[in-house]
Motif scaffolding. Structure first.
Motif, PDB file in Angstrom:
ATOM      1  N   HIS A   1      -5.848   3.533 -16.061  1.00 11.98           N
ATOM      2  CA  HIS A   1      -5.848   2.546 -17.143  1.00 11.98           C
ATOM      3  C   HIS A   1      -4.923   2.957 -18.291  1.00 11.98           C
ATOM      4  CE1 HIS A   1      -8.830   5.236 -19.003  1.00 11.98           C
ATOM      5  NE2 HIS A   1      -8.648   4.594 -20.131  1.00 11.98           N
TER       6      HIS A   1
ATOM      7  N   HIS B   1       1.027   1.096 -24.973  1.00  7.09           N
ATOM      8  CA  HIS B   1       0.768   1.734 -23.677  1.00  7.09           C
ATOM      9  C   HIS B   1       0.241   0.785 -22.591  1.00  7.09           C
ATOM     10  CE1 HIS B   1      -3.443   2.467 -25.078  1.00  7.09           C
ATOM     11  NE2 HIS B   1      -3.737   2.503 -23.809  1.00  7.09           N
TER      12      HIS B   1
ATOM     13  N   HIS C   1      -7.548  -3.029 -23.588  1.00  6.07           N
ATOM     14  CA  HIS C   1      -7.725  -3.027 -25.052  1.00  6.07           C
ATOM     15  C   HIS C   1      -7.896  -4.435 -25.617  1.00  6.07           C
ATOM     16  CE1 HIS C   1      -7.295   1.199 -25.953  1.00  6.07           C
ATOM     17  NE2 HIS C   1      -6.377   1.236 -25.006  1.00  6.07           N
TER      18      HIS C   1
ATOM     19  N   ASP D   1     -14.517   2.994 -21.111  1.00  9.94           N
ATOM     20  CA  ASP D   1     -13.520   3.644 -21.973  1.00  9.94           C
ATOM     21  C   ASP D   1     -14.157   4.002 -23.326  1.00  9.94           C
ATOM     22  OD1 ASP D   1     -10.925   4.442 -22.618  1.00  9.94           O
ATOM     23  OD2 ASP D   1     -10.290   2.447 -23.260  1.00  9.94           O
TER      24      ASP D   1
ATOM     25  N   CYS E   1      -8.897   4.759 -26.897  1.00 11.72           N
ATOM     26  CA  CYS E   1      -7.837   5.521 -26.249  1.00 11.72           C
ATOM     27  C   CYS E   1      -7.114   6.462 -27.215  1.00 11.72           C
ATOM     28  CB  CYS E   1      -6.843   4.592 -25.564  1.00 11.72           C
ATOM     29  SG  CYS E   1      -7.489   3.972 -24.010  1.00 11.72           S
TER      30      CYS E   1
HETATM   31 FE   LIG Z   1      -5.851   2.744 -23.377  1.00  2.50          FE
END
Ligand SMILES: [Fe+2]
Ligand SMILES: [Fe+2]
Length: 377
Positions: free
Chosen positions: A189, A218, A250, A278, A341
């Protein structure tokens, strides 16, 4: 043309004298980086005698196995382990070594392609070996393990493992294909971070606007790396699902995420699932720079983001899968701009006024507490 053999290094710990290995063992005779010279010291099937072990194996800090034999290595190492938490620990250390290659091997398309194909083999083996574990046990094992210097490797493997087990929880009859797709989506991911400098990625301080804009790229970088990825071992259907997760993890359920501000049903199911995992991993895993939350506090905190960042139905199932018997702190939350992240020096926890509500563990719904004085009147 002779295809150049690729190798991965393995620790000495899992090599025991008296065994017949299912893979070849090589050592590197060169001390120069980039000029490695591997030669085989033991062929698969040959007995590894105690004498050979003492003379030829013990003196090497690293042993190498050809990439083509990675699956055999993974299976033989983990099949000898009975204890599931050791199995997870071993698998994780092997997978970290693999992620280092993925993230530090550069972003040339052939390199990415071979890494993605190998990632599938790694995930295939992880699925075989951990799919019957419970989320609760996996959480207990992962939260006990040490952490790697690089957050992204550690985190990607955790997200991969949680994704496999949680998917299996949601769909007990899931096929190997589905579980591998879920695991590979979790593992990759954050693939796009390989195009973001470590200086930015490891900055636990306040990021300036430009640096943050780079981090926010990203998902697109990652999806781009998989575009035109013609992998023999990965079907276009699987690739398409993985690419969506890379691109959408995201996105927030209320449309405030990035990069496309998708909302609700516009976001794929796996993307919504990985977004929850996440988030959970970011707040519960031990890091060098911040203390983790315990699982109850993490779930209470995440509950504040339901309907904003994360999907309510999937989150309720997630709570059920981890099955905790009491609620954590009710007065903590993270700001809406929390980004799982990103590394943080400290989790950006916001104290919120105590509400007289608690969360039903059965339904995940908020239950209003009746003021006893009002009740009496
Ligand atoms: Fe990410
Ligand atoms: Fe992540």
């Amino acid at each position: 043309m002779i295809k150049k053999l690729m190798f991965f290094s393995i620790p000495l710990d899992f090599i025991k004298p008296g065994e017949r290995l299912e893979f070849d063992l090589y050592v590197n005779s060169s001390t120069l980086e980039g000029r490695e010279r591997y030669y085989r010291i033991l062929k698969h099937g040959q007995e590894l005698t105690a004498e050979f072990f003492d003379i030829h194996i013990k003196k090497h800090s690293h042993l190498y196995v050809p990439e083509q034999q990675r699956k055999k290595y993974l299976n033989s190492v983990t099949s000898s382990l009975r204890d599931t938490s050791t199995k997870v620990e071993v698998l994780k250390s092997i997978a970290i070594d693999h992620m280092i290659h993925v993230f530090e091997g550069g972003d040339r398309s052939e390199t990415i392609l071979s890494h993605i194909e190998r990632s599938k083999e790694v995930v295939d083996s992880i699925v075989d070996l951990i799919q019957h574990q419970s989320m609760k046990d996996l959480y207990a094992t992962l939260s006990e393990l040490g952490f790697h210097d690089c957050y992204t490797y550690d985190h990607s493997i955790n997200v991969c493992m949680y994704s496999i087990i949680f998917y299996k929880f949601l769909k007990p009859q899931a096929s190997k294909f589905e579980l591998t797709t879920a695991g590979l989506s979790g593992l990759l991911h954050d693939l796009g971070k390989l195009r973001v400098s470590n200086k930015i990625l490891n900055n636990v301080g306040v990021l300036n606007e430009w640096d943050f804009a780079v981090i926010k790229k990203h998902p697109e970088y990652g999806a781009e790396l998989l575009t035109n990825c013609d992998c023999e071992s990965i079907s276009s259907e699987m690739l398409n699902e993985i690419q969506k997760v890379i691109m959408e993890h995201h996105e927030n359920i209320n449309g405030t995420g990035y990069p496309k501000k998708l909302k609700g049903e516009e976001i794929s199911f796996l993307s919504k699932m990985v977004a929850i995992i996440d988030f959970f991993d970011a707040v519960t895993t031990k890091r060098s720079y911040h203390e983790p939350l315990n699982v109850k506090d993490a779930l209470s905190l995440m509950h504040k983001s339901v309907g904003k960042k994360i999907d309510k139905v999937i989150f309720n199932e997630f709570r059920r899968s981890i099955f905790v018997l009491s609620d954590g702190k009710q007065d903590i939350s993270v700001g809406d701009d929390f980004d799982p992240c990103r590394p943080y020096a400290e989790l950006p926890i916001v104290k919120i006024p105590v509400q007289k509500t608690s969360i039903s563990l059965r339904t995940g719904e908020a239950i209003k507490e009746v003021d006893p004085r009002k009740k009496a009147s």
